[in-house]
Design a protein around this motif. Structure first.
Motif, PDB file in Angstrom:
ATOM      1  N   SER A  26       0.826  -1.209   0.000  1.00 24.68           N
ATOM      2  CA  SER A  26       0.000   0.000   0.000  1.00 24.68           C
ATOM      3  C   SER A  26       0.859   1.257   0.000  1.00 24.68           C
ATOM      4  O   SER A  26       0.536   2.249  -0.671  1.00 24.68           O
ATOM      5  N   ASN A  64      -2.654   9.040   3.996  1.00 28.50           N
ATOM      6  CA  ASN A  64      -2.736   8.800   2.560  1.00 28.50           C
ATOM      7  C   ASN A  64      -2.322  10.033   1.779  1.00 28.50           C
ATOM      8  O   ASN A  64      -1.601   9.944   0.765  1.00 28.50           O
ATOM      9  N   ASP A  92      -7.490   0.602   1.735  1.00 30.84           N
ATOM     10  CA  ASP A  92      -7.940  -0.670   2.296  1.00 30.84           C
ATOM     11  C   ASP A  92      -8.582  -0.408   3.659  1.00 30.84           C
ATOM     12  O   ASP A  92      -8.002   0.272   4.514  1.00 30.84           O
TER      13      ASP A  92
END
Length: 452
Positions: free
Chosen positions: A243, A448, A251
């Motif tokens: 990721s 993120n 996720d």
């Protein structure tokens, strides 16, 4: 105690997870590389032949081990003293700082491209990739370490494009240390589930004892705890690196792990004002018997042999693996573990050959691996099975069992998986999340964003 083959397999898997080409191809030996000094007798002979080895040499060592009386700093100093005794023409000057101060000074050294000759490094992308890419570290010769018994995969974080630029000291496992006497005196059992851990926190809080201490001020332990929850929740050690590589934390398990961490914090599991408590303060809280548990890495197994810690505490230190959250897919034997700190040599060192010789001397198995294990200091990154004595402390035995029985390991924690900028941001966010400044969803969303 004798299940090292499983450990070898796990760390080989760790190598694949990191997607780093680790030591796969042999680098050419430099024709002018001097042979290692194998013993004191050889050194003395060399020093007397044609004046060779008699020229004075000063090696500057920059280390993150400031305590020279216990633990790894004590062992490091012993090896230094032994080396200088065997090589009387060599003087080793030491500059030692705690981790955070060390990293600040390290940045200053790299800014001027004037690094000390031998230095502590962390074999994780956020730290080591920029210094390798900038050409600050000397390439090491893989053939030198053929018989050093490094656990397969342990060199991965210190390697790039099949070349080695540093060597790891330890195998690190994140665990919960606990005071067995405090547990026994109050009729409290070691928790094996998250609900039992909540209950333990309630009982110690009712007794006026901090359930668990943690270094929240320095932030990185909080990021490691988040990584631990990701691993414990999913049982998937590929999710995080994949990721991070894809710059995508969408996720749902990333938020679930944050929720699980938040739930534990909400139970008053940690000491009051834990985000303002630094490493020394949090360690002392446990060492003085004022906290029943201490969430930290296996390098702190040396507490069991640290005579500065009261006897009733140091003789009653145990350790257990953080339980998995409810509904987790992991096994109870899945661990948060990695290879972290180590040493490297500066590429522009004016005494590079002597510095590499000293580096190699540190890692002779009879020096670091034997000394680290038999003094109860840490779990070395080299095989230590031949140095088992049968007189290991209970915490040594427990940690070795955890590692040998591990079904999965996490690999590099989230804060060290990316760039230096992501490291800083992820640690800041981890602390903001732990204090309740941001919720789980915002925490993951901002992580993120920081990857982009």
């Amino acid at each position: 105690m004798r299940k090292m083959k499983r450990v070898v397999g796990l760390f080989l898997m760790f190598t694949l997870i990191l997607s780093i080409t680790a030591c796969g191809s042999k680098t050419e030996q430099k024709a002018d590389k001097e042979a290692d000094v194998q013993s004191e007798e050889t050194t003395q002979e060399t020093n007397t032949e044609d004046g060779a080895g008699t020229e004075p040499v000063t090696i500057k060592l920059f280390t993150n081990l400031p305590d020279r009386t216990t633990g790894q700093g004590f062992l490091e100093q012993q090896i230094i003293d032994k080396y200088m005794q065997e090589n009387p023409n060599v003087t080793i000057e030491i500059e030692a700082l705690q981790d955070e101060a060390y990293k600040t000074k390290f940045t200053a050294y790299t800014s001027s491209n004037n690094l000390p000759d031998v230095l502590s490094v962390w074999g994780q992308p956020a730290f080591i990739d920029p210094v390798i890419n900038s050409g600050y570290l000397a390439e090491l010769n893989e053939a030198d370490y053929a018989d050093y018994n490094f656990i397969p995969g342990s060199l991965a974080g210190f390697s790039k494009n099949g070349k080695i630029y540093g060597l790891p000291r330890n195998t690190d496992i994140q665990v919960v240390f606990y005071n067995k006497k405090l547990f026994a005196d109050n009729g409290i059992s070691v928790p094996t589930t998250m609900q039992e851990l909540y209950d333990v926190a309630d009982k110690f809080n009712a007794l006026g004892i901090a359930p668990c201490s943690i270094d929240g001020k320095d932030k990185w332990p909080l990021a490691i705890m988040y990584t631990d929850f990701i691993m414990k929740l999913t049982g998937d050690n590929t999710l995080l690196p994949n990721s991070i590589g894809a710059k995508d934390l969408s996720d749902p398990n990333f938020k679930k792990a944050a929720d699980a961490m938040n739930e534990l914090i909400s139970k008053d599991f940690f000491q009051k004002s834990f985000t303002a408590s630094d490493y020394g303060a949090s360690r002392n809280l446990f060492a003085q018997g004022k906290a029943a548990m201490f969430y930290m890495g296996s390098w702190e197994m040396s507490m069991a042999t640290d005579e500065a810690i009261p006897e009733e505490v140091r003789n009653n230190i145990g350790a257990f693996n953080l339980p998995s959250p409810d509904g987790a897919k992991s096994k109870t034997t899945d661990l948060s573990a990695w290879n972290g700190g180590g040493y490297a040599v500066a590429e522009k060192s004016p005494v590079k050959e002597e510095a590499i010789k000293f580096l190699n001397y540190i890692y002779k198995p009879e020096n670091w691996a034997k000394g680290a294990w038999q003094n109860g200091i840490c779990i070395p990154a080299q095989s230590y099975e031949e140095y088992l004595t049968g007189n290991e402390t209970e915490v040594q035995q427990t940690l070795t069992n955890l590692l040998s029985q591990a079904t999965n390991i996490s690999g590099t924690p989230i804060n060290d998986c990316g760039t230096p900028t992501f490291k800083t941001t992820s640690e800041d966010l981890s602390q903001q999340f732990a204090t309740g400044m941001i919720d789980s969803e915002t925490f993951v969303s901002k992580l993120n964003e920081a990857l982009q």
